[in-house]
Design a protein around this motif. Structure first.
Motif, short mmCIF file in Angstrom:
data_model
loop_
_atom_site.label_atom_id
_atom_site.label_comp_id
_atom_site.label_asym_id
_atom_site.label_seq_id
_atom_site.Cartn_x
_atom_site.Cartn_y
_atom_site.Cartn_z
N TYR A 229 0.83 -1.20 0.00
CA TYR A 229 0.00 0.00 0.00
C TYR A 229 0.86 1.26 0.00
N ARG A 230 1.91 1.26 0.82
CA ARG A 230 2.77 2.44 0.86
C ARG A 230 3.48 2.66 -0.46
N ALA A 231 3.71 1.58 -1.22
CA ALA A 231 4.33 1.69 -2.54
C ALA A 231 3.32 2.05 -3.63
N GLY A 232 2.05 2.17 -3.25
CA GLY A 232 1.03 2.52 -4.24
C GLY A 232 0.58 1.37 -5.10
N GLY A 233 0.69 0.14 -4.59
CA GLY A 233 0.30 -1.02 -5.38
C GLY A 233 -1.16 -1.05 -5.75
N ASN A 234 -1.99 -0.36 -5.00
CA ASN A 234 -3.43 -0.32 -5.29
C ASN A 234 -3.81 0.88 -6.15
N LEU A 235 -2.82 1.61 -6.66
CA LEU A 235 -3.08 2.80 -7.47
C LEU A 235 -2.71 2.55 -8.92
N SER A 236 -3.28 3.34 -9.80
CA SER A 236 -2.91 3.29 -11.22
C SER A 236 -2.64 4.73 -11.65
N LEU A 237 -1.38 5.11 -11.59
CA LEU A 237 -1.01 6.51 -11.80
C LEU A 237 -0.60 6.81 -13.23
N ARG A 238 -0.46 5.79 -14.05
CA ARG A 238 -0.07 5.99 -15.45
C ARG A 238 -1.02 5.24 -16.37
N ASP A 239 -1.36 5.87 -17.47
CA ASP A 239 -2.12 5.22 -18.55
C ASP A 239 -3.50 4.75 -18.12
N ALA A 240 -4.02 5.25 -17.04
CA ALA A 240 -5.37 4.88 -16.61
C ALA A 240 -6.39 5.86 -17.17
N ALA A 241 -7.58 5.35 -17.46
CA ALA A 241 -8.70 6.24 -17.74
C ALA A 241 -9.16 6.84 -16.41
N VAL A 242 -9.59 8.09 -16.44
CA VAL A 242 -9.90 8.80 -15.20
C VAL A 242 -11.34 9.29 -15.24
N GLY A 243 -12.08 8.95 -14.19
CA GLY A 243 -13.45 9.43 -14.08
C GLY A 243 -13.51 10.90 -13.72
N LYS A 244 -14.73 11.44 -13.68
CA LYS A 244 -14.92 12.86 -13.43
C LYS A 244 -15.44 13.16 -12.02
N ARG A 245 -16.22 12.28 -11.45
CA ARG A 245 -16.87 12.58 -10.18
C ARG A 245 -15.91 12.32 -9.02
N THR A 246 -15.74 13.35 -8.20
CA THR A 246 -14.81 13.29 -7.08
C THR A 246 -15.49 12.73 -5.83
N TRP A 247 -14.67 12.45 -4.84
CA TRP A 247 -15.17 12.04 -3.52
C TRP A 247 -16.07 13.12 -2.94
N GLU A 248 -15.68 14.38 -3.13
CA GLU A 248 -16.49 15.49 -2.61
C GLU A 248 -17.84 15.55 -3.30
N ASP A 249 -17.85 15.34 -4.62
CA ASP A 249 -19.12 15.30 -5.36
C ASP A 249 -20.03 14.21 -4.82
#
Length: 257
Positions: A229-249
Motif C-alpha cells: 500500500y505504501r508503494a502505491g500497489g493499489n493505485l494506477s497513476l499511469r495510462d489509466a482512464a480517469v473518471g470525473k466525479r470526485t469524492w467530494e461530489d
C-alpha cells in the motif's frame, strides 16, 4: 436496436444496479444469474443459480453471446469464475467481460489474489475476453470511513492512499466494453484524485458536520500488505482512464451537504 440477450452475474448488486438499466436502454434483453428468485419482467429474466456451487450456470449461459461477470465475494471468486467460464465455453459464448480491481497482482491480500486468479481463469479459458480493473468505488470507501467515524478516536493509516471512482462511471464503461469487441486487458479506470485515508475520513466527517470534534491517531499497516500500500500497489497513476466525479461530489450527493 438489437434484442441480443446478455448474461449479467452480480446484476442485483451496486454495480449491477447501474449496469442493468443502461443495457436495457441500449435495447438488450438481459438474463441475470442470482442466488435468490426474482420475478422476471421488462426484458430482464432472472435465473436462480450459484457460481461457487456450480449450480444453475448451464441454464444461465444457454443462448447468450456475451457474459458480463460482475459477481464477487470475499471468498471463492476464482473457483466461481472457473465454473462460469467452463459453462460459457461449452455454450459457445463469444465474449466474457470481467470487472477486476486495480492492484490485483500487486497487493498481497486474499481479495486481490482472488481477483488476480479470476482474471487468469478468464484469460486462459480460450474464450474471447475483456477485463477492466477499477479503483475502489466511492460506495465502498463511504462504508469504511463511516465505520471509522463512529470510533471515539479515528485511526489514520499512514501511507494508505486511494483513487476512489464513481460506480456509475464504471458501469458506463462496462456497458461500452460489453457492446464492443473483445479487447483483453483494457486501461484501468480510476477516480480523478488520489487521497490519503485521513483526507477521505476528514472529508466525510466535515460533510457530517463532525470534523472539528474528532481526534485522529496515526497507525501503521504492518507486513507485506502495508509495504504494498505504501508503494502505491493499489493505485494506477499511469495510462489509466480517469473518471470525473470526485469524492467530494459523491459526499455532497449522498449526504446532502
Amino acid at each position: 436496436m438489437t434484442s441480443t440477450t446478455i448474461l449479467v452475474t452480480g446484476g442485483t448488486g451496486t454495480l449491477g444496479g447501474h449496469v442493468v438499466p443502461l443495457l436495457r436502454a441500449a435495447g438488450h434483453n438481459l438474463r441475470i444469474l442470482t442466488r435468490h428468485s426474482h420475478e422476471s419482467a421488462d426484458g430482464v429474466e432472472y435465473v436462480v443459480g450459484d457460481l461457487l456451487k456450480d449450480e444453475g450456470i448451464e441454464a444461465a449461459v444457454a443462448g447468450v453471446e456475451t457474459v458480463l461477470h460482475l459477481a464477487g465475494g470475499p471468498k471463492g471468486d476464482a473457483e466461481a469464475t472457473r465454473n462460469l467460464v467452463r459453462a460459457a465455453s461449452r455454450a459457445g459464448v463469444r465474449h466474457v467481460v470481467y470487472i477486476s480491481v486495480i492492484g490485483a497482482d500487486a497487493v498481497p491480500l486474499g481479495y486481490f489474489k482472488a481477483k488476480s486468479d479470476a482474471e487468469r481463469a478468464i484469460a486462459e479459458s480460450g474464450l474471447p475476453w475483456t477485463t477492466l480493473r477499477a479503483a475502489q468505488f466511492h460506495d465502498l470507501v463511504l462504508t469504511v470511513v463511516r465505520t471509522m467515524g463512529k470510533l471515539p478516536v479515528v485511526p489514520s493509516p499512514g501511507g494508505l492512499r486511494f483513487q476512489p471512482v464513481d460506480s456509475r462511471e464504471v458501469a458506463a464503461r462496462l456497458v461500452e466494453l460489453s457492446l464492443g469487441e473483445p479487447s483483453g486487458r483494457v486501461p484501468d479506470l480510476a477516480g480523478p484524485t488520489v487521497y490519503g485515508m485521513a483526507e477521505l475520513t476528514r472529508g466525510y466527517l466535515r460533510a457530517r458536520g463532525r470534523g472539528k470534534r474528532r481526534m485522529t491517531v496515526p497507525v501503521r499497516i504492518p507486513g507485506k500488505a502495508g509495504r504494498a500500500y505504501r508503494a502505491g500497489g493499489n493505485l494506477s497513476l499511469r495510462d489509466a482512464a480517469v473518471g470525473k466525479r470526485t469524492w467530494e461530489d459523491f459526499l455532497t450527493e449522498r449526504l446532502g451537504r
